[in-house]
Scaffold this active site. Structure first.
Site, PDB file in Angstrom:
ATOM      1  N   HIS A 172     -10.077   5.910  -5.213  1.00 39.94           N
ATOM      2  CA  HIS A 172      -9.841   4.938  -6.281  1.00 39.94           C
ATOM      3  C   HIS A 172      -8.380   4.531  -6.415  1.00 39.94           C
ATOM      4  CE1 HIS A 172     -13.909   4.894  -8.084  1.00 39.94           C
ATOM      5  NE2 HIS A 172     -13.978   6.111  -7.566  1.00 39.94           N
ATOM      6  N   ASP A 192      -1.098  -0.543  -6.800  1.00 39.77           N
ATOM      7  CA  ASP A 192      -2.300  -0.200  -7.565  1.00 39.77           C
ATOM      8  C   ASP A 192      -3.514  -0.303  -6.656  1.00 39.77           C
ATOM      9  OD1 ASP A 192      -3.528   0.664  -9.852  1.00 39.77           O
ATOM     10  OD2 ASP A 192      -2.773  -0.967 -11.102  1.00 39.77           O
TER      11      ASP A 192
END
Length: 729
Positions: A164, A371
């Site tokens: 993730h 990110d």
């Protein structure tokens, strides 16, 4: 009946210590939402840490019983385990390295040992609940070792893993002292999912450079398994945020916000406190905007929400202090009695308040330094049912690969961000609606439920592929069939490739000469009067002559240019020309000159450009460039290009192993044929043989062969079994 077991660091619930006891609350996180539909099915379960340290055994028993009703399985960690596993190794090594901030990494051996032990603890709990036919889906960087640990215990299990956060380039990943152990853990999965193709590329680069793993595109060959690494961009529960935008409480709060800021434009910034989010650079960019565009003073406010996170950690505490100082400086420098440029809030908010902010904001400013995906950007878009608003998005966020109608910026370039703010504030309404409508289609189509279903569907496809491949492996039953047919045959043809089949590959091609065991094996096969043994190779005829001089095998060299029957001289195939050679050789040598480790091998009617000793990715890059450059020569001179195993070869189109095989079959009839080879040149042989032939590929790549063997050593084992049959008759 099989089930799915979800494994993550945290369970999709929150346990809060309320002094006299604990209370359970459901989690509102994106992962919990995305996996809710899978968790709800049948007897599926979810294993993870409940979020607090509970040492009391009675309390642990209580929570196990309480959570069992919801098919949640808690793993209780001690304070020391939490500190070493989560706060230590996960967030002091993996988080900074994976977010490209290596100076913050702390390579503490004790933390690594605790990280390993906690992953083993997760394994033990999973094994208590998993059956061999179950599917196990593991999540995120805290559990990188778990797929490999489970693979050892459940070799046939269906295991998926999803990362993730970003996966770094191999130059950064290799800084971690325990990089190989982490990769071997991840490679225990059947399917590795990442948010972006860049992450996939970085992972494959690390896996192939730092472990003994080969790849073909996104397929990695790990021992006897094929592991796939693929991008699966994670979405959000878009319908939920769209529905919240029509909620009466949210609409009331939107009205209050607009009344508070009157005619001002609101630029929204929402982040967890973290050095990867680019908060300081964003503030600097906003200050630059105020300097460059004084006409917007009192016309725009940066509404900045920073959610507290790990502010006891020195780097985070220092970041918080820096944010406080910069906000104070901007408000002191530019603020007026009735206007503060930055409205700064350091606390979390319920989702209804966040939804109201999304609807009140004219611009959403999302500029992380790095990110994995960044779901704030997608939540903002899903909330804008009016199709108004502008998204300014960092190119370093995974979402930027999908939301291409956002204003994409470099988060390190404060001028870029400042200019994007100016563009957003002056964007015509029609363009704003066009951009927002386009992004909303993406966000609603590729939602979090789609992400979860797609991953699980792909994992099942991969297991089916693996099962089909495993059925073709020369195992006990297939080998028994080969042996029986061999035993009962009176006329046999054995067609054997050389490099990669009879011997392993060598970096120096001249060092792959036959060993004594191979000579004995081939001599024993040829000694059987029922056998015709043919070595069919791309090697020079002079090399095969040197290695097999005086031995009674048939030899085919240079893919069929030269042939030699026992007791005869070498025979050259007629009608071949070398008119092209000098020109093509010059080109191939030029590529070798700029590729350290590459060299050109000249054969009678072909040229081979070898790159086995070249740096891995560079060799493949140069080979593709060379192939493109050779296409014109191939067309002009009627030549054939071969992209082999670490070699590019160009030769006459009239010559290949398949035609040489047809010549052999034309002269004799056989009731048993066995052909074994390892690369693309052997495909011609496999395709030329009759349907009842045993064709075997060495390796698991897609092939025209009926069967495959895992590695070169297995070829010799099979041939030894055939020798045993020959010698017993």
């Amino acid at each position: 009946m099989s089930k799915t077991i979800i494994v993550s660091n945290r369970l999709p619930i929150k346990i809060k210590d309320e002094g006299e006891g604990y209370a359970l609350q459901p989690s509102e996180g994106g992962l919990a939402t995305g996996l809710a539909s899978i968790h709800a099915q049948g007897e599926n379960s979810w294993i993870g840490w409940p979020g607090v340290s509970i040492d009391d055994e009675e309390q642990q028993i209580f929570f196990r019983s309480k959570l069992k009703e919801s098919r949640l399985v808690p793993i209780f960690l001690s304070d020391r385990e939490i500190k070493g596993f989560y706060e230590g190794f996960s967030n002091e090594v993996l988080w900074p390295i994976f977010h490209y901030i290596p100076p913050y990494a702390n390579y503490d051996l004790t933390n690594w040992e605790i990280y390993t032990r906690v992953n083993e603890k997760f394994r033990d709990v999973v094994l208590e609940h998993a059956d061999p036919e179950d599917t196990i889906w593991i999540h995120d960087y805290q559990l990188l070792l778990l797929p490999g640990l489970l693979r050892e215990a459940l070799p046939d299990a269906s295991i998926g893993f999803f990362q993730h956060i970003p996966f770094p380039s191999q130059e950064l990943f290799r800084l971690i002292p325990w990089r190989r152990e982490l990769l071997q853990g991840m490679l225990g999965a059947d399917l590795l999912g990442f948010h972006t193709f860049d992450d996939v590329r970085h992972f494959i680069s690390s896996a192939t450079r730092l472990t003994a793993t080969n790849n073909n595109s996104n397929r990695l060959e790990v021992e006897d398994r094929t592991v796939f690494a693929e991008p699966f961009p994670m979405g959000i529960d878009s319908r939920r945020f769209s529905a919240l935008s029509s909620d009466e409480r949210v609409l009331k709060r939107v009205s209050e916000l607009k009344a508070t800021f009157k005619e001002q434009k609101i630029v929204l910034s929402i982040d967890r406190l973290d050095y990867s989010k680019g908060i300081l650079q964003r503030l600097e960019a906003f200050e630059l905007f105020l300097q460059q565009h004084p006409q917007f003073h009192k016309q725009v406010t940066l509404y900045m929400v920073v959610v507290p996170s790990r502010d006891t950690v020195p780097q985070y505490r220092e970041l918080k202090d820096q944010i406080d100082r910069v906000v104070g400086h901007i408000n002191g420098q530019y603020g007026q009695y009735d206007w503060y440029p930055v409205a700064y809030f350091y606390h979390g908010y319920p989702v209804e308040e966040i939804a109201a902010l999304y609807n009140a904001a004219d611009i959403c400013l999302v500029t992380p330094m790095r990110d994995g995906m960044n779901l704030v950007s997608k939540e903002y878009i899903a909330s804008r049912n009016d199709e108004n608003g502008v998204l300014v998005l960092s190119e370093m966020a995974g979402a930027a690969k999908e939301l291409i109608d956002a204003l994409i910026v470099n988060p390190n370039n404060i001028h870029d961000i400042s200019n994007a703010l100016f563009t957003a504030l002056n964007m015509p309404p029609a363009e704003m609606k066009r951009r927002m409508a386009s992004m909303r289609k993406i966000v609603f189509k590729f939602n979090v439920q789609h992400w979860a279903a797609l991953f699980m569907s792909r994992l099942q496809e991969i297991k089916n592929v693996q099962s089909a491949t495993r059925a073709r492996l020369v195992g006990t039953s297939i080998e028994a069939d080969i042996v029986n047919r061999y035993r009962n045959a009176s006329s046999r043809l054995l067609l054997l490739d050389y490099d990669g089949t009879l011997v392993g590959f060598q970096d120096d091609i001249d060092k792959a000469s036959p060993d004594d065991e191979l000579y004995e094996l081939l001599d024993a096969l040829e000694a059987d009067i029922h056998n015709d043994l043919v070595i069919i190779s791309g090697r020079k005829h002079s090399t095969l002559e040197k290695w097999f001089q005086g031995r009674p095998y048939s030899l085919v060299a240079e893919h069929g240019v030269w042939t030699k029957e026992p007791g005869t001289d070498w025979r050259l195939k007629s009608g071949l020309s070398n008119a092209w050679k000098e020109e093509v050789s010059t080109l191939m040598e030029s590529y070798a000159d700029r590729t350290p480790g590459a060299f050109v091998e000249e054969k009678s009617f072909s040229l081979a450009w070898h790159y086995r000793r070249v740096q891995r990715d560079l060799g493949a890059l140069r080979a593709h460039e060379l192939i493109d450059s050779l296409r014109d020569y191939s067309a002009a001179y009627g030549l054939q290009l071969l992209d082999g195993d670490k070699v590019v070869e160009i030769r006459s189109a009239e010559v290949n192993k398949g035609r040489a095989t047809l010549d052999i079959l034309h002269e004799n009839r056989y009731d048993f044929i066995l052909s074994i080879g390892d690369d693309r040149t052997d495909e011609d042989t496999f395709q030329a043989l009759p349907p009842d032939a045993f064709t075997i590929k060495v390796g698991t790549e897609v092939s025209a062969a009926k069967y495959y063997l895992k590695q070169q050593q297995d070829v010799r084992r099979l041939l030894r079994n055939l020798v045993t049959i020959s010698q017993s008759h």
